[in-house]
Enzyme design. Sequence first.
Site, PDB file in Angstrom:
ATOM      1  N   CYS A  64       0.842  -1.184   0.000  1.00 29.38           N
ATOM      2  CA  CYS A  64       0.000   0.000   0.000  1.00 29.38           C
ATOM      3  C   CYS A  64       0.881   1.239   0.000  1.00 29.38           C
ATOM      4  O   CYS A  64       1.813   1.346   0.804  1.00 29.38           O
ATOM      5  CB  CYS A  64      -0.906  -0.001   1.229  1.00 29.38           C
ATOM      6  SG  CYS A  64      -1.932   1.481   1.376  1.00 29.38           S
ATOM      7  N   CYS A  67       0.234   3.060   3.714  1.00 29.93           N
ATOM      8  CA  CYS A  67       0.649   2.507   5.011  1.00 29.93           C
ATOM      9  C   CYS A  67       1.752   1.459   4.924  1.00 29.93           C
ATOM     10  O   CYS A  67       2.310   1.067   5.940  1.00 29.93           O
ATOM     11  CB  CYS A  67      -0.551   1.926   5.752  1.00 29.93           C
ATOM     12  SG  CYS A  67      -1.216   0.409   5.015  1.00 29.93           S
ATOM     13  N   CYS A 113      -7.508  -0.618   0.991  1.00 26.01           N
ATOM     14  CA  CYS A 113      -6.589  -1.180   1.981  1.00 26.01           C
ATOM     15  C   CYS A 113      -7.360  -1.318   3.284  1.00 26.01           C
ATOM     16  O   CYS A 113      -7.970  -0.348   3.752  1.00 26.01           O
ATOM     17  CB  CYS A 113      -5.373  -0.261   2.147  1.00 26.01           C
ATOM     18  SG  CYS A 113      -4.258  -0.807   3.452  1.00 26.01           S
ATOM     19  N   CYS A 116      -5.564   1.072   6.179  1.00 31.33           N
ATOM     20  CA  CYS A 116      -5.621   2.542   6.211  1.00 31.33           C
ATOM     21  C   CYS A 116      -6.741   3.138   5.365  1.00 31.33           C
ATOM     22  O   CYS A 116      -6.838   4.358   5.261  1.00 31.33           O
ATOM     23  CB  CYS A 116      -4.283   3.129   5.785  1.00 31.33           C
ATOM     24  SG  CYS A 116      -3.922   2.926   4.027  1.00 31.33           S
ATOM     25  N   CYS A 136      -8.215  -5.022 -10.158  1.00 37.07           N
ATOM     26  CA  CYS A 136      -7.781  -3.972 -11.071  1.00 37.07           C
ATOM     27  C   CYS A 136      -7.354  -2.784 -10.199  1.00 37.07           C
ATOM     28  O   CYS A 136      -8.197  -2.103  -9.603  1.00 37.07           O
ATOM     29  CB  CYS A 136      -8.951  -3.623 -11.976  1.00 37.07           C
ATOM     30  SG  CYS A 136      -8.554  -2.565 -13.343  1.00 37.07           S
TER      31      CYS A 136
END
Length: 146
Positions: A64, A67, A113, A116, A136
């Site tokens: 991510c 985070c 995510c 976060c 995607c």
Amino acid sequence: MNWNDVIKFANNGSPQPPKRVEKTDKEWKSLLTPEEYQVTRKKGTERAFSGEYCEAHEAGQYACRCCGITLFDSTLKFDSSSGWPSFTEPFENNVINYEKDETFGMVRVEVLCNICDAHLGHVFPDGPEPTGLRYCINSASIKLVK
């Protein structure tokens, strides 16, 4: 993980995340480029075929952008010809949050995510076996860790 699991999570809640990272809007703005902020915090979408990882084939893990939690492994990345990096499944089931997205006159499943709440992209039931899934993902939402 399959499409039925995705729909169940989108309708009934996603798995518990391993941890949570929360920051103020001001903190996110100071940590991200304007494009990263627009995509991850404001649910934007980068132009098709414009992202850094659309054609990337290096080995590693995709984390991510906000985070740093590992979201996808490069061994699960495939060329979907969609214009965005595509993966068949997440690194771990509990790192993705699934939400029903009814914007733009259609029904899709948004993926975020789970640590976060960064907007990542969407998941579709038209990927290759064994999962049949296509995550995607916006390049601006992830970073490759080699």
